[in-house]
Structure formats: C-alpha cells, structure tokens
Design a protein around this motif. Structure first.
Motif, PDB file in Angstrom:
ATOM      1  N   ALA A 107       8.980  -2.492  44.924  1.00 23.69           N
ATOM      2  CA  ALA A 107       9.098  -3.937  45.075  1.00 23.69           C
ATOM      3  C   ALA A 107       8.248  -4.702  44.072  1.00 23.69           C
ATOM      4  O   ALA A 107       7.106  -4.326  43.792  1.00 23.69           O
ATOM      5  CB  ALA A 107       8.688  -4.340  46.491  1.00 23.69           C
ATOM      6  N   SER A 108       8.802  -5.787  43.563  1.00 21.44           N
ATOM      7  CA  SER A 108       7.997  -6.737  42.807  1.00 21.44           C
ATOM      8  C   SER A 108       7.203  -7.581  43.799  1.00 21.44           C
ATOM      9  O   SER A 108       7.496  -7.600  45.000  1.00 21.44           O
ATOM     10  CB  SER A 108       8.887  -7.625  41.932  1.00 21.44           C
ATOM     11  OG  SER A 108       9.731  -8.439  42.725  1.00 21.44           O
ATOM     12  N   ASP A 109       6.202  -8.311  43.299  1.00 21.94           N
ATOM     13  CA  ASP A 109       5.378  -9.107  44.214  1.00 21.94           C
ATOM     14  C   ASP A 109       6.180 -10.200  44.890  1.00 21.94           C
ATOM     15  O   ASP A 109       5.831 -10.648  45.986  1.00 21.94           O
ATOM     16  CB  ASP A 109       4.143  -9.680  43.497  1.00 21.94           C
ATOM     17  CG  ASP A 109       4.487 -10.530  42.282  1.00 21.94           C
ATOM     18  OD1 ASP A 109       5.653 -10.539  41.847  1.00 21.94           O
ATOM     19  OD2 ASP A 109       3.560 -11.187  41.758  1.00 21.94           O
ATOM     20  N   GLY A 110       7.275 -10.621  44.274  1.00 27.47           N
ATOM     21  CA  GLY A 110       8.124 -11.625  44.900  1.00 27.47           C
ATOM     22  C   GLY A 110       8.796 -11.137  46.162  1.00 27.47           C
ATOM     23  O   GLY A 110       9.236 -11.953  46.990  1.00 27.47           O
ATOM     24  N   LEU A 111       8.868  -9.823  46.350  1.00 30.26           N
ATOM     25  CA  LEU A 111       9.423  -9.261  47.581  1.00 30.26           C
ATOM     26  C   LEU A 111       8.358  -8.997  48.616  1.00 30.26           C
ATOM     27  O   LEU A 111       8.454  -9.427  49.774  1.00 30.26           O
ATOM     28  CB  LEU A 111      10.186  -7.970  47.270  1.00 30.26           C
ATOM     29  CG  LEU A 111      10.685  -7.155  48.465  1.00 30.26           C
ATOM     30  CD1 LEU A 111      11.553  -7.996  49.384  1.00 30.26           C
ATOM     31  CD2 LEU A 111      11.452  -5.920  48.010  1.00 30.26           C
ATOM     32  N   ALA A 148      18.208  -2.779  50.742  1.00 26.18           N
ATOM     33  CA  ALA A 148      17.634  -3.520  49.620  1.00 26.18           C
ATOM     34  C   ALA A 148      18.058  -4.982  49.664  1.00 26.18           C
ATOM     35  O   ALA A 148      17.236  -5.893  49.482  1.00 26.18           O
ATOM     36  CB  ALA A 148      18.053  -2.875  48.298  1.00 26.18           C
ATOM     37  N   GLU A 149      19.323  -5.223  49.923  1.00 26.01           N
ATOM     38  CA  GLU A 149      19.813  -6.599  49.996  1.00 26.01           C
ATOM     39  C   GLU A 149      19.167  -7.351  51.148  1.00 26.01           C
ATOM     40  O   GLU A 149      18.808  -8.530  51.017  1.00 26.01           O
ATOM     41  CB  GLU A 149      21.337  -6.595  50.143  1.00 26.01           C
ATOM     42  CG  GLU A 149      22.050  -6.088  48.892  1.00 26.01           C
ATOM     43  CD  GLU A 149      23.539  -5.947  49.077  1.00 26.01           C
ATOM     44  OE1 GLU A 149      24.039  -6.242  50.197  1.00 26.01           O
ATOM     45  OE2 GLU A 149      24.230  -5.541  48.116  1.00 26.01           O
ATOM     46  N   ARG A 150      18.984  -6.666  52.274  1.00 24.95           N
ATOM     47  CA  ARG A 150      18.369  -7.292  53.443  1.00 24.95           C
ATOM     48  C   ARG A 150      16.931  -7.729  53.131  1.00 24.95           C
ATOM     49  O   ARG A 150      16.502  -8.822  53.509  1.00 24.95           O
ATOM     50  CB  ARG A 150      18.400  -6.299  54.607  1.00 24.95           C
ATOM     51  CG  ARG A 150      18.066  -6.881  55.979  1.00 24.95           C
ATOM     52  CD  ARG A 150      18.113  -5.779  57.025  1.00 24.95           C
ATOM     53  NE  ARG A 150      19.410  -5.133  57.057  1.00 24.95           N
ATOM     54  CZ  ARG A 150      19.608  -3.823  57.138  1.00 24.95           C
ATOM     55  NH1 ARG A 150      18.573  -2.990  57.180  1.00 24.95           N
ATOM     56  NH2 ARG A 150      20.816  -3.330  57.186  1.00 24.95           N
ATOM     57  N   LEU A 151      16.186  -6.879  52.454  1.00 22.10           N
ATOM     58  CA  LEU A 151      14.802  -7.200  52.110  1.00 22.10           C
ATOM     59  C   LEU A 151      14.733  -8.401  51.174  1.00 22.10           C
ATOM     60  O   LEU A 151      13.897  -9.307  51.349  1.00 22.10           O
ATOM     61  CB  LEU A 151      14.133  -5.994  51.456  1.00 22.10           C
ATOM     62  CG  LEU A 151      13.849  -4.782  52.344  1.00 22.10           C
ATOM     63  CD1 LEU A 151      13.390  -3.609  51.492  1.00 22.10           C
ATOM     64  CD2 LEU A 151      12.815  -5.109  53.411  1.00 22.10           C
ATOM     65  N   VAL A 152      15.583  -8.426  50.168  1.00 22.94           N
ATOM     66  CA  VAL A 152      15.567  -9.514  49.190  1.00 22.94           C
ATOM     67  C   VAL A 152      15.989 -10.828  49.848  1.00 22.94           C
ATOM     68  O   VAL A 152      15.369 -11.879  49.620  1.00 22.94           O
ATOM     69  CB  VAL A 152      16.474  -9.171  47.995  1.00 22.94           C
ATOM     70  CG1 VAL A 152      16.691 -10.393  47.105  1.00 22.94           C
ATOM     71  CG2 VAL A 152      15.862  -8.035  47.186  1.00 22.94           C
ATOM     72  N   ILE A 153      17.010 -10.780  50.683  1.00 18.94           N
ATOM     73  CA  ILE A 153      17.459 -11.988  51.387  1.00 18.94           C
ATOM     74  C   ILE A 153      16.349 -12.536  52.269  1.00 18.94           C
ATOM     75  O   ILE A 153      16.103 -13.748  52.323  1.00 18.94           O
ATOM     76  CB  ILE A 153      18.725 -11.686  52.207  1.00 18.94           C
ATOM     77  CG1 ILE A 153      19.920 -11.455  51.276  1.00 18.94           C
ATOM     78  CG2 ILE A 153      19.021 -12.813  53.195  1.00 18.94           C
ATOM     79  CD1 ILE A 153      21.143 -10.910  51.965  1.00 18.94           C
ATOM     80  N   GLY A 201      10.793 -18.274  51.993  1.00 18.95           N
ATOM     81  CA  GLY A 201      10.204 -19.226  51.065  1.00 18.95           C
ATOM     82  C   GLY A 201       9.702 -18.638  49.774  1.00 18.95           C
ATOM     83  O   GLY A 201       8.985 -19.316  49.029  1.00 18.95           O
ATOM     84  N   GLY A 202      10.049 -17.373  49.488  1.00 13.93           N
ATOM     85  CA  GLY A 202       9.576 -16.750  48.255  1.00 13.93           C
ATOM     86  C   GLY A 202       9.943 -17.573  47.031  1.00 13.93           C
ATOM     87  O   GLY A 202      11.109 -17.947  46.861  1.00 13.93           O
ATOM     88  N   THR A 203       8.966 -17.863  46.199  1.00 13.67           N
ATOM     89  CA  THR A 203       9.204 -18.689  45.025  1.00 13.67           C
ATOM     90  C   THR A 203       9.359 -17.874  43.753  1.00 13.67           C
ATOM     91  O   THR A 203       9.912 -18.350  42.766  1.00 13.67           O
ATOM     92  CB  THR A 203       8.039 -19.686  44.819  1.00 13.67           C
ATOM     93  OG1 THR A 203       6.813 -18.959  44.679  1.00 13.67           O
ATOM     94  CG2 THR A 203       7.927 -20.627  46.010  1.00 13.67           C
TER      95      THR A 203
END
Length: 251
Positions: A197-201, A224-229, A235-237
C-alpha cells in the motif's frame, strides 16, 4: 512458488494527477507499489521507471529451462540479493534521468518476491507491506521517514518539528547518492493475505478496518478495489494504491 491470486487498484484521490504506480508479475512472483516524488511529471516518471526497471531486471534472471528465477552466483546470493540488485539498477536509472523537470524525481518502493513458500519483502520509503493472518494485521516494513527515525531513537514526537516532518522521507529510490533497501523474509501459509500500500491507502484505513475489509472475502482484485474505495470514502486526499496477494490452498 505458492499458488496465489493477486489484484491491484489505484485512484488519483483528490490530487490533480496520480504519481503512484503498481506492478503485478505473478509469473515472476513479483508484486510492488511505488509512490513517486518530484512534482507532476517527475513523480509519475519515477514510480513507473522504478517498477519497470526492477521487473525487467528480474525477468532477465529467469532460467528458460526451469521457467523460474535463478539465484545470483556470487557468495551470499539469494532472493534478497536479487531484489537488492534490481533496486540498485532502478536507482541508477532514476539518477540517469534526473535533469530539467525531472531533476528532483525519486520514488518509494515496497515489493514482494515470492520464493519457495516465502515472501521476500523489500522496502524503501514510506509505502508499506502488511500481512493479514488469523484476523490480525502485521506490518512487515519499516518507514524511512524523519518521524520513524525519531520514534526509533526515543525522541519526543509530539512537538511541532515532528508534526511538520512526519512525512519527510529519509530514503527513496533516486533520492541519495546510493541506495540501501531493507529486506525481510516471512514464511507464508494458505489463507495469508499480503497488502502492499501507498500511504494514501493505509493512512485513512486503520489496521482493524483493513482486516475487516479483507475478511469480506472475494477475489484479490475485489479486495484491492474495496480497500481503495474505502480509503477515498474516508477522505483520503493523496493518491491511493494497493496490491493484494492471496495465498491459496494447494491443489
């Protein structure tokens, strides 16, 4: 190499462009996430260049007779040596392209190389790899940031300096004159799930929530899609990227 199912997803988040990249090369047992630095063009170029160089280096080591990665011949060689050599090659490639608009580019890297029932995890920067097993989430990597180094040194991290530099990197591919990625091994079991994961996740999605999302099941791609969504919904920027690798039962 263990029988696996993998999936990946990325989202620009609330940024104007996506400087994250990911790589899935199941035939090599290689999976990775990179988070580029250096502005609009530089970050994108750096993360893509790092992953393509590492993957190409590994692919060149495939033994045609065995369809498997060979082991470097020098003493002490092994999968750790192989991935470190690949990262150092990527480091040289990034340095060679650092000019003009790309002069400040660099990239984090977190990667997994699967070999003989084990995962060799290699990391530089603040992208992370986690292992989900038995309802618990274990972090397999150490951040290379000012904040992490302050914490390891037992320094006070509640002051304004720590807050200002919490995301300041102390290591990344292409950032310094030389590169020394950290590697660790972990034995894998059927049912294990690796999350890169990147820090955005991982910043918007705490460990307990990440485990609950993974336990909802489905394919690695669905996970993977569930985590990103979820990261975006919370509020991930930043750019949001995740790779999920599931270890399946033999058969």
């Amino acid at each position: 190499m263990a029988r696996i199912d993998s999936g990946a997803a990325t989202h620009v988040g609330r940024r104007p462009n996506n400087e994250d990249s990911y790589c899935q090369r199941p035939e090599l047992g290689f999976f990775a996430v990179a988070d580029g630095l250096g502005g609009h063009e530089g970050g994108e170029v750096a993360s893509q260049l790092v992953l393509s160089t590492v993957a190409d280096f590994l692919a060149a080591q495939v033994d045609p007779a065995q369809s498997a990665l060979s082991t470097p011949g020098e003493p002490g060689g092994g999968p750790e040596s192989l991935i470190v050599q690949a990262v150092r090659q990527a480091h040289q490639e990034v340095h060679a392209r650092q000019s003009g608009r790309l002069s400040m580019m660099a990239s984090t890297l977190t990667s997994v190389l699967l070999r003989d029932g084990e995962a060799v995890v290699c990391n530089l920067g603040d992208s992370r790899t986690f292992l989900a097993r038995g309802g618990l989430l274990r972090r397999l990597t150490r951040d290379h940031t000012v904040l992490a180094e302050m914490e390891e040194a037992g320094l006070d991290t509640s002051n304004p300096f720590a807050a200002m530099h919490r995301n300041s990197l102390t290591g990344a591919v292409g950032m310094e004159a030389s590169v020394d990625p950290e590697c660790t091994r972990v034995a894998l079991q059927p049912g294990d799930v690796l999350v890169l994961a990147s820090d955005g996740l991982y910043e918007p999605v705490p460990p307990d929530l990440m485990v609950r999302l993974l336990e909802q099941g489905g394919s690695a791609q669905e996970m993977a899609e569930r985590l990103v969504i979820e990261a975006y919904a919370r509020g991930g920027t930043d750019n949001i990227t995740g790779v999920v690798v599931r270890v399946l039962e033999a058969g």
